[in-house]
Design a protein around this motif. Structure first.
Motif, PDB file in Angstrom:
ATOM      1  N   GLU A 437       3.756  -7.473 -29.823  1.00 15.61           N
ATOM      2  CA  GLU A 437       4.084  -7.295 -31.305  1.00 15.61           C
ATOM      3  C   GLU A 437       5.600  -7.291 -31.439  1.00 15.61           C
ATOM      4  N   ALA A 438       5.917  -7.743 -32.652  1.00 16.33           N
ATOM      5  CA  ALA A 438       7.408  -8.171 -33.067  1.00 16.33           C
ATOM      6  C   ALA A 438       7.970  -6.522 -33.414  1.00 16.33           C
ATOM      7  N   TYR A 439       7.420  -5.749 -33.839  1.00 14.55           N
ATOM      8  CA  TYR A 439       8.100  -4.394 -34.033  1.00 14.55           C
ATOM      9  C   TYR A 439       8.379  -3.637 -32.718  1.00 14.55           C
ATOM     10  N   ASN A 440       7.398  -3.816 -31.550  1.00 16.24           N
ATOM     11  CA  ASN A 440       7.652  -3.307 -30.298  1.00 16.24           C
ATOM     12  C   ASN A 440       8.713  -4.110 -29.546  1.00 16.24           C
ATOM     13  N   LEU A 441       8.863  -5.251 -29.469  1.00 18.48           N
ATOM     14  CA  LEU A 441       9.967  -5.922 -29.031  1.00 18.48           C
ATOM     15  C   LEU A 441      11.307  -5.650 -29.834  1.00 18.48           C
ATOM     16  N   ALA A 442      11.036  -5.491 -30.818  1.00 20.10           N
ATOM     17  CA  ALA A 442      12.570  -5.385 -31.463  1.00 20.10           C
ATOM     18  C   ALA A 442      13.132  -3.845 -31.135  1.00 20.10           C
ATOM     19  N   SER A 443      12.074  -2.998 -30.830  1.00 21.58           N
ATOM     20  CA  SER A 443      12.481  -1.645 -30.310  1.00 21.58           C
ATOM     21  C   SER A 443      12.982  -1.286 -28.786  1.00 21.58           C
ATOM     22  N   ALA A 444      12.403  -2.567 -28.132  1.00 22.10           N
ATOM     23  CA  ALA A 444      12.424  -2.401 -26.580  1.00 22.10           C
ATOM     24  C   ALA A 444      13.641  -3.102 -26.079  1.00 22.10           C
ATOM     25  N   LEU A 445      14.088  -4.322 -26.685  1.00 27.34           N
ATOM     26  CA  LEU A 445      15.210  -5.141 -26.245  1.00 27.34           C
ATOM     27  C   LEU A 445      16.301  -4.643 -26.662  1.00 27.34           C
ATOM     28  N   VAL A 509      20.997  -7.067 -28.834  1.00 26.10           N
ATOM     29  CA  VAL A 509      20.066  -6.935 -29.878  1.00 26.10           C
ATOM     30  C   VAL A 509      20.520  -5.768 -30.708  1.00 26.10           C
ATOM     31  N   CYS A 510      21.506  -6.061 -31.526  1.00 28.13           N
ATOM     32  CA  CYS A 510      22.123  -4.939 -32.679  1.00 28.13           C
ATOM     33  C   CYS A 510      20.831  -5.013 -33.807  1.00 28.13           C
ATOM     34  N   ALA A 511      21.149  -4.069 -34.529  1.00 28.41           N
ATOM     35  CA  ALA A 511      20.328  -3.694 -35.604  1.00 28.41           C
ATOM     36  C   ALA A 511      19.790  -4.737 -36.595  1.00 28.41           C
ATOM     37  N   ASN A 512      20.876  -5.664 -36.582  1.00 32.14           N
ATOM     38  CA  ASN A 512      20.673  -6.914 -37.611  1.00 32.14           C
ATOM     39  C   ASN A 512      19.517  -8.116 -36.957  1.00 32.14           C
ATOM     40  N   VAL A 513      19.919  -7.993 -35.645  1.00 32.53           N
ATOM     41  CA  VAL A 513      19.187  -9.061 -34.826  1.00 32.53           C
ATOM     42  C   VAL A 513      17.656  -8.196 -34.656  1.00 32.53           C
ATOM     43  N   ALA A 514      17.734  -6.956 -34.393  1.00 29.08           N
ATOM     44  CA  ALA A 514      16.396  -6.131 -34.310  1.00 29.08           C
ATOM     45  C   ALA A 514      15.621  -6.542 -35.818  1.00 29.08           C
ATOM     46  N   GLU A 515      16.043  -6.347 -36.860  1.00 31.72           N
ATOM     47  CA  GLU A 515      15.718  -6.564 -38.025  1.00 31.72           C
ATOM     48  C   GLU A 515      14.829  -7.941 -38.005  1.00 31.72           C
ATOM     49  N   LYS A 516      15.623  -9.088 -37.673  1.00 38.21           N
ATOM     50  CA  LYS A 516      15.225 -10.271 -37.796  1.00 38.21           C
ATOM     51  C   LYS A 516      13.948 -10.543 -36.783  1.00 38.21           C
ATOM     52  N   ILE A 517      14.059  -9.799 -35.717  1.00 41.42           N
ATOM     53  CA  ILE A 517      12.721  -9.808 -34.656  1.00 41.42           C
ATOM     54  C   ILE A 517      11.563  -9.349 -35.545  1.00 41.42           C
ATOM     55  N   SER A 518      11.773  -8.070 -36.096  1.00 41.11           N
ATOM     56  CA  SER A 518      10.592  -7.240 -36.503  1.00 41.11           C
ATOM     57  C   SER A 518       9.957  -7.986 -37.788  1.00 41.11           C
ATOM     58  N   THR A 519      10.809  -8.846 -38.400  1.00 44.71           N
ATOM     59  CA  THR A 519      10.302  -9.475 -39.666  1.00 44.71           C
ATOM     60  C   THR A 519       9.709 -10.919 -39.331  1.00 44.71           C
TER      61      THR A 519
END
Length: 561
Positions: A437-445, A509-519
């Motif tokens: 899931e994208a939101y899991n990946l964004a928070s783990a990487l 994976v900064c906050a901006n990149v994490a947001e792109k991944i989750s969306t």
């Protein structure tokens, strides 16, 4: 003295240790080979002393077969090779037969040979007997031509493996040059040459008219030698014995490993893979030199900015660090360097690897064994029940492993692993396609490292030139530094190159990149967000290495274009 006491006699005479003998007996039983024949074939024992013990055990005379000259040698017959026996005198109905293993008398009887004669066996050195049989069969010329190339090879020790319990047996010296069969010496020299040339792989390829041997050095395959086609099977049999593989199985691929110990106390692991081809078995050996795998972070070739990002990610208490790239891009070296940086008394570190390439004191290392049901996912689940701080997986190959790794990274563990992808941003797509899931990946990487290896220019012969003099019509044309180095070649390198240098891309994976991944943003959007955060790509790294004179424009094109 009874012949069935031979194993005890060999131990009593100091020719083998008891653990070595037990392993050899077990291997002989599995391979359905006579014990003595297997000992001679392995080449791990002084065969002259072995012959002395055999002669005493079987109450047979001992004979020095090397005193025979060509005038006394018979014409070669196929049964001599089959039975490993050589008639040295024939008087009336009595045949004096030179043998190294009394078990061959049973083969002679089964073949109906000398049924009307009385055989008087004499025991000889098995290696010398093989050498004479090779000469009679016309097979020794090709081998000796290769052996003459390096008569001062250092000693080589093989640590034989037991495929049942996978524990290393006792060491056995195989550099008894006065008593070795030509094929044993040839294989030993081949392995030593590969280590000396810093080869990462050895390819032994049988064809209709020859057997080609190639080394992969600095990422490039180059031909090392050629020998007669009929010798390919003998080379393969020797390597199979060293790796404890089934020497009679030639129709299915096999995998195994060999451990070598050199006189400089260095250990070399070899992964062996056999593959049936049209003209015989192709054998590839991956050379795993532990001295080249473990290095400090500062020796990885990262820029100062990249080094700071890697250290920052390693200092995190949780998260996931992924190293990506094709096979042979140095991912393992980067991971091991990170583990070496983390290895401290206050951390519990566990790794699951296939295979374990270097032993790290203080790290709990597990070798994956799929045949017994121990895969990456199973090992990772077990790690999480053992209070880990850091977990390293050799590779994320499936959704189950990826799911567990992501959850571990979200629950207070630092996870390190590898993936095969073309770029750092492509790694995100690969994990999403696995079902994460994208939101899991964004928070783990935490960090993605993508890298390639190019050949490093030899510092003794490289030459600086104006980049404008080099014809270039690709995407690098407008970005080249004013001066670059070209390869010239000298006696201390190969075609102007020696060693390798890394091109590295880091995607934090900064906050901006994490947001792109989750969306659910695509690769280009993620890459753009990373560039805004200061990330550089592989081309930027390659141009930096090129400007420093560490590699050539040709290498940059070969690796990246």
């Amino acid at each position: 003295m009874l012949a069935n006491r031979l194993p005890d006699m060999l131990i009593e005479h100091g020719l083998m240790t008891r653990p070595m003998m037990e392993n050899t007996i077990a291997l002989a039983s599995r391979e359905q080979l006579p014990l003595i024949s297997l000992l001679i074939r392995q080449g791990n024992i002084n065969t002259l002393k072995l012959a002395q013990v055999i002669a005493h055990a079987f109450s047979c005379p001992l004979f020095d077969i090397s005193c025979l000259n060509n005038a006394f040698l018979p014409e070669f017959k196929p049964w001599m090779r089959l039975c490993r026996a050589l008639p040295i005198a024939w008087k009336g109905q009595v045949v004096h037969l030179a043998i190294a293993d009394p078990a061959c008398l049973t083969t002679l009887s089964e073949q109906g040979l000398f049924a009307k004669q009385h055989i008087q066996p004499v025991i000889v050195d098995g290696i010398k007997l093989d050498h004479i049989l090779n000469q009679l069969d016309g097979q020794s010329t090709e081998l000796h031509s290769h052996l003459a190339a390096d008569s001062s090879a250092q000693e080589l020790t093989v640590l034989m493996n037991d495929p049942v319990d996978e524990e290393l047996a006792q060491t056995a010296d195989i550099n008894e040059t006065a008593n070795e069969a030509p094929v044993v010496r040839f294989v030993n020299q081949l392995l030593l040459d590969a280590v000396r040339l810093r080869a990462s792989d050895i390819h032994i390829e049988p064809y209709e008219l020859c057997c080609r041997i190639r080394f992969r050095v600095d990422g490039i395959l180059r031909e090392n030698s050629r020998t007669a086609a009929r010798l390919a099977a003998r080379l393969g049999a020797r390597l199979k014995v060293m790796a404890a593989l089934d020497i009679n199985e030639r129709r299915r691929p096999q995998d195994g490993r060999i451990r070598l110990k050199l006189t400089d106390k260095r250990f070399i692991d070899l992964r062996i893979s056999t593959l049936p081809t049209l003209w015989g078995e192709k054998i590839v050996l991956r050379v795993l030199d532990s001295t080249g795998v473990l290095m400090p972070l500062t020796a990885l070739g990262f820029s100062q900015t990249q080094l700071q990002l890697y250290r920052k990610a390693l200092s995190s208490r949780q998260g996931m660090i992924l190293v990506t790239g094709p096979t042979g891009s140095g991912k393992t070296v980067t991971l091991y360097s990170g583990l070496g940086h983390l290895n401290a008394i206050e951390r519990n570190i566990s790794t699951a690897e296939d295979p374990v390439e270097i032993n790290l004191e203080g790290v709990n290392q597990v070798a994956v064994n799929r045949r017994s049901g121990l895969d990456f996912a199973t090992a990772l689940r077990a790690f999480l029940r053992q209070d880990p701080d850091v977990v390293m997986l050799g590779e994320i190959r499936d959704q189950e492993t990826a799911d567990i790794a992501v959850k571990a990274a979200q629950t207070g563990h630092l996870v390190l692993s590898t993936l095969h992808t073309n770029s750092a941003a492509d790694t995100i797509n690969r994990l999403l396609n696995m079902g994460i899931e994208a939101y899991n990946l964004a928070s783990a990487l935490t960090l993605i490292i993508s890298q390639r290896l190019a050949r490093r220019l030899c510092v003794n012969c490289r030459e600086w030139v104006e980049s404008s003099t080099l014809v270039s019509d690709d995407q690098l044309t407008d970005k080249l530094p004013q001066k670059v180095c070209i390869a010239k070649g000298c006696s201390q390198c190969h075609e102007g190159y020696r060693g390798r240098v890394a091109f590295v891309e880091l995607l934090p994976v900064c906050a901006n990149v994490a947001e792109k991944i989750s969306t659910g943003a695509d690769v280009r959007e993620i890459t753009s967000a990373a560039r805004l955060a200061g990330s550089s790509d592989l081309f930027d790294s390659a141009l930096s290495v090129l400007a420093a004179g560490e590699t050539s424009l040709d290498e940059v094109r070969r690796v990246l274009l």
